[in-house]
Design an enzyme around this catalytic site. Structure first.
Site, PDB file in Angstrom:
ATOM      1  N   GLY A 182       0.827  -1.211   0.000  1.00 15.93           N
ATOM      2  CA  GLY A 182       0.000   0.000   0.000  1.00 15.93           C
ATOM      3  C   GLY A 182       0.855   1.253   0.000  1.00 15.93           C
TER       4      GLY A 182
ATOM      5  N   ILE B  94      -0.686   6.889   3.984  1.00 19.93           N
ATOM      6  CA  ILE B  94       0.256   6.526   5.044  1.00 19.93           C
ATOM      7  C   ILE B  94       1.409   5.689   4.485  1.00 19.93           C
ATOM      8  CG2 ILE B  94       0.470   5.099   7.118  1.00 19.93           C
ATOM      9  CD1 ILE B  94      -2.395   6.026   7.891  1.00 19.93           C
TER      10      ILE B  94
ATOM     11  N   ASP C 223      -1.192  -7.425  -5.219  1.00 17.16           N
ATOM     12  CA  ASP C 223      -2.473  -7.460  -4.515  1.00 17.16           C
ATOM     13  C   ASP C 223      -2.246  -8.293  -3.254  1.00 17.16           C
ATOM     14  OD1 ASP C 223      -4.995  -8.003  -3.511  1.00 17.16           O
ATOM     15  OD2 ASP C 223      -5.905  -8.232  -5.496  1.00 17.16           O
TER      16      ASP C 223
ATOM     17  N   ASN D 245       1.152  -2.569   5.341  1.00 15.27           N
ATOM     18  CA  ASN D 245       0.351  -1.361   5.569  1.00 15.27           C
ATOM     19  C   ASN D 245      -0.957  -1.344   4.779  1.00 15.27           C
ATOM     20  OD1 ASN D 245      -0.056   1.775   5.812  1.00 15.27           O
ATOM     21  ND2 ASN D 245       0.139   1.364   3.622  1.00 15.27           N
TER      22      ASN D 245
ATOM     23  N   SER E  79      -4.940  -0.276  13.813  1.00 13.41           N
ATOM     24  CA  SER E  79      -5.718   0.965  13.937  1.00 13.41           C
ATOM     25  C   SER E  79      -6.174   1.044  15.381  1.00 13.41           C
ATOM     26  CB  SER E  79      -6.941   0.890  13.012  1.00 13.41           C
ATOM     27  OG  SER E  79      -7.894   1.894  13.332  1.00 13.41           O
TER      28      SER E  79
ATOM     29  N   TYR F 195     -14.089  -3.932   9.604  1.00  7.69           N
ATOM     30  CA  TYR F 195     -12.769  -3.276   9.702  1.00  7.69           C
ATOM     31  C   TYR F 195     -12.203  -3.453  11.107  1.00  7.69           C
ATOM     32  CZ  TYR F 195      -9.354   0.591   9.458  1.00  7.69           C
ATOM     33  OH  TYR F 195      -8.216   1.350   9.481  1.00  7.69           O
TER      34      TYR F 195
ATOM     35  N   LYS G  13      -8.757  -5.360  12.131  1.00 11.37           N
ATOM     36  CA  LYS G  13      -7.631  -4.680  12.775  1.00 11.37           C
ATOM     37  C   LYS G  13      -7.318  -5.294  14.137  1.00 11.37           C
ATOM     38  CE  LYS G  13      -6.645  -1.800   9.480  1.00 11.37           C
ATOM     39  NZ  LYS G  13      -5.349  -1.870   8.783  1.00 11.37           N
TER      40      LYS G  13
HETATM   41  P1  NAD Z   1      -5.210   4.965   1.489  1.00 11.44           P
HETATM   42  O1  NAD Z   1      -6.513   4.496   0.952  1.00 11.44           O
HETATM   43  O2  NAD Z   1      -4.842   6.397   1.388  1.00 11.44           O
HETATM   44  O3  NAD Z   1      -4.020   4.112   0.862  1.00 11.44           O
HETATM   45  C1  NAD Z   1      -4.100   2.705   0.853  1.00 11.44           C
HETATM   46  C2  NAD Z   1      -3.176   2.132  -0.204  1.00 11.44           C
HETATM   47  O4  NAD Z   1      -3.339   0.696  -0.149  1.00 11.44           O
HETATM   48  C3  NAD Z   1      -3.524   2.568  -1.625  1.00 11.44           C
HETATM   49  O5  NAD Z   1      -2.347   2.926  -2.319  1.00 11.44           O
HETATM   50  C4  NAD Z   1      -4.175   1.348  -2.230  1.00 11.44           C
HETATM   51  O6  NAD Z   1      -3.978   1.243  -3.637  1.00 11.44           O
HETATM   52  C5  NAD Z   1      -3.473   0.232  -1.470  1.00 11.44           C
HETATM   53  N1  NAD Z   1      -4.247  -1.019  -1.495  1.00 11.44           N
HETATM   54  C6  NAD Z   1      -5.574  -1.188  -1.281  1.00 11.44           C
HETATM   55  N2  NAD Z   1      -5.905  -2.472  -1.439  1.00 11.44           N
HETATM   56  C7  NAD Z   1      -4.766  -3.121  -1.746  1.00 11.44           C
HETATM   57  C8  NAD Z   1      -4.467  -4.478  -2.043  1.00 11.44           C
HETATM   58  N3  NAD Z   1      -5.420  -5.427  -2.089  1.00 11.44           N
HETATM   59  N4  NAD Z   1      -3.175  -4.817  -2.300  1.00 11.44           N
HETATM   60  C9  NAD Z   1      -2.207  -3.855  -2.297  1.00 11.44           C
HETATM   61  N5  NAD Z   1      -2.439  -2.568  -2.048  1.00 11.44           N
HETATM   62  C10 NAD Z   1      -3.698  -2.213  -1.779  1.00 11.44           C
HETATM   63  O7  NAD Z   1      -5.237   4.495   3.028  1.00 11.44           O
HETATM   64  P2  NAD Z   1      -4.375   5.008   4.291  1.00 11.44           P
HETATM   65  O8  NAD Z   1      -5.214   5.914   5.072  1.00 11.44           O
HETATM   66  O9  NAD Z   1      -3.026   5.411   3.847  1.00 11.44           O
HETATM   67  O10 NAD Z   1      -4.299   3.648   5.122  1.00 11.44           O
HETATM   68  C11 NAD Z   1      -3.108   2.857   5.210  1.00 11.44           C
HETATM   69  C12 NAD Z   1      -3.266   1.875   6.370  1.00 11.44           C
HETATM   70  O11 NAD Z   1      -3.452   2.609   7.593  1.00 11.44           O
HETATM   71  C13 NAD Z   1      -4.482   0.961   6.243  1.00 11.44           C
HETATM   72  O12 NAD Z   1      -4.156  -0.331   6.727  1.00 11.44           O
HETATM   73  C14 NAD Z   1      -5.498   1.616   7.149  1.00 11.44           C
HETATM   74  O13 NAD Z   1      -6.459   0.700   7.623  1.00 11.44           O
HETATM   75  C15 NAD Z   1      -4.598   2.133   8.255  1.00 11.44           C
HETATM   76  N6  NAD Z   1      -5.208   3.194   9.049  1.00 11.44           N
HETATM   77  C16 NAD Z   1      -5.559   4.386   8.459  1.00 11.44           C
HETATM   78  C17 NAD Z   1      -6.145   5.367   9.238  1.00 11.44           C
HETATM   79  C18 NAD Z   1      -6.561   6.699   8.663  1.00 11.44           C
HETATM   80  O14 NAD Z   1      -7.212   7.471   9.393  1.00 11.44           O
HETATM   81  N7  NAD Z   1      -6.222   7.048   7.430  1.00 11.44           N
HETATM   82  C19 NAD Z   1      -6.383   5.143  10.609  1.00 11.44           C
HETATM   83  C20 NAD Z   1      -6.020   3.926  11.163  1.00 11.44           C
HETATM   84  C21 NAD Z   1      -5.433   2.949  10.370  1.00 11.44           C
END
Ligand code: NAD
Length: 264
Positions: free
Chosen positions: A14, A19, A68, A94, A147, A160, A164
């Site tokens: 990701g 993030i 993926d 991630n 998370s 979700y 997590k």
């Molecule tokens: P985002 O949607 O901005 O980015 C996620 C990335 O993961 C994208 O580039 C997407 O293409 C990639 N992705 C999605 N499905 C995929 C797959 N099957 N295989 C490979 N890549 C894949 O999300 P984010 O906010 O950067 O979140 C990143 C991590 O942090 C996640 O695990 C999310 O649950 C966790 N998180 C985010 C938050 C928040 O508030 N943003 C809070 C707690 C936890």
């Protein structure tokens, strides 16, 4: 940033967006070469692809691998791609997705989609990296993205939250399973962070998720992707050599004071 990860190679799932993009960039600024493993090369928020940005703006090398995380074979290929930079030292699991949902409406397909990316993807990402590290007799670090929704039951996004929570406990179990190998496994638990996941996915139901969350953060602001990257670089580095099987909460104080509830 520093040379905390000098001569290391990091794989970030990701890593194209949000993030993961900040983690990949933070690792590169700390001296590591990076493999960005993602279903998409393009950042969801727009801009230059992460691996190109790293090559242009840091001294580190970087590459993109289509991956993926619901496929264990794809994850093994992403780890194998790190061989071009000397082999994986740091694996950051991630990639994740979120759905705002009503528990009574969740379908089998919804469940498998979220659990496939968030739980299965972390499990087999950690396994692929650990296999490579053990085979090479290489000490390493694995960081799994949970998370604050993995610390308590969040009823607005129950699948979700379950996924997590699974990441949290599989992290502890992986740390135990790898005892004696020199591989450390830790979890990061972000609070609300401004990314497309927050802006597009969590706001899909019409609620402005950033506004709803921001009021609950004691430090008075949303998290930035760099906040999570800093914590991840620390856990990946030798600074954290006695930190193993831990849950690092990075949320501006939200969980311990107010919980994770989005709508009340
Ligand atoms: P985002 O949607 O901005 O980015 C996620 C990335 O993961 C994208 O580039 C997407 O293409 C990639 N992705 C999605 N499905 C995929 C797959 N099957 N295989 C490979 N890549 C894949 O999300 P984010 O906010 O950067 O979140 C990143 C991590 O942090 C996640 O695990 C999310 O649950 C966790 N998180 C985010 C938050 C928040 O508030 N943003 C809070 C707690 C936890």
């Amino acid at each position: 940033m520093s040379d905390l990860l000098a001569d290391r190679t990091t794989v970030v799932t990701g890593g194209a967006s949000g993030i993961g993009r900040a983690i990949a960039t933070g690792c590169a600024e700390a001296g590591a070469d990076v493999v960005v493993a993602d279903v998409s090369e393009e950042p969801r928020e727009g801009g230059t692809p992460t691996h190109e940005k790293i090559r242009a703006e840091t001294d580190a090398d970087a590459d993109y691998v289509a991956c993926d995380v619901t496929s264990a074979a794809d994850l093994r290929e992403a780890v194998a791609a790190a061989e071009a930079f000397g082999g994986v030292d740091v694996m950051v699991n991630n990639a994740g997705i979120v759905r705002l949902e009503s528990f009574l409406e969740v379908s089998e397909d919804d469940y498998e989609t979220v659990m496939g990316v968030n739980a299965k993807g972390v499990f087999f990402g950690a396994q692929a990296a650990a296999r490579a590290m053990v085979e090479d007799e290489r000490e390493g670090a694995i960081v799994n993205m949970s998370s604050i929704a993995g610390l308590e039951g969040a009823g607005d996004y129950v699948t979700y939250s379950g996924s997590k929570g699974a990441v949290r406990l599989m992290t502890y179990a992986q740390a135990d399973a790898l005892a004696g190998t020199g591989i450390r496994v830790n979890a990061v638990h972000p609070g609300p962070v401004s990314t497309e996941l927050m802006r597009e996915d969590l706001s899909a139901g019409g609620t402005d998720a950033e506004d709803a969350f921001e009021a609950g953060v004691p430090v008075g602001r949303m998290g930035r992707p760099e906040d999570i990257a800093n914590a991840t670089v620390f856990l990946a580095s030798d600074m954290a050599s006695f930190v193993n099987g831990a849950s690092l909460v990075v949320d501006g104080g939200m969980y311990s004071t107010r919980g994770t509830v989005l709508t009340d």
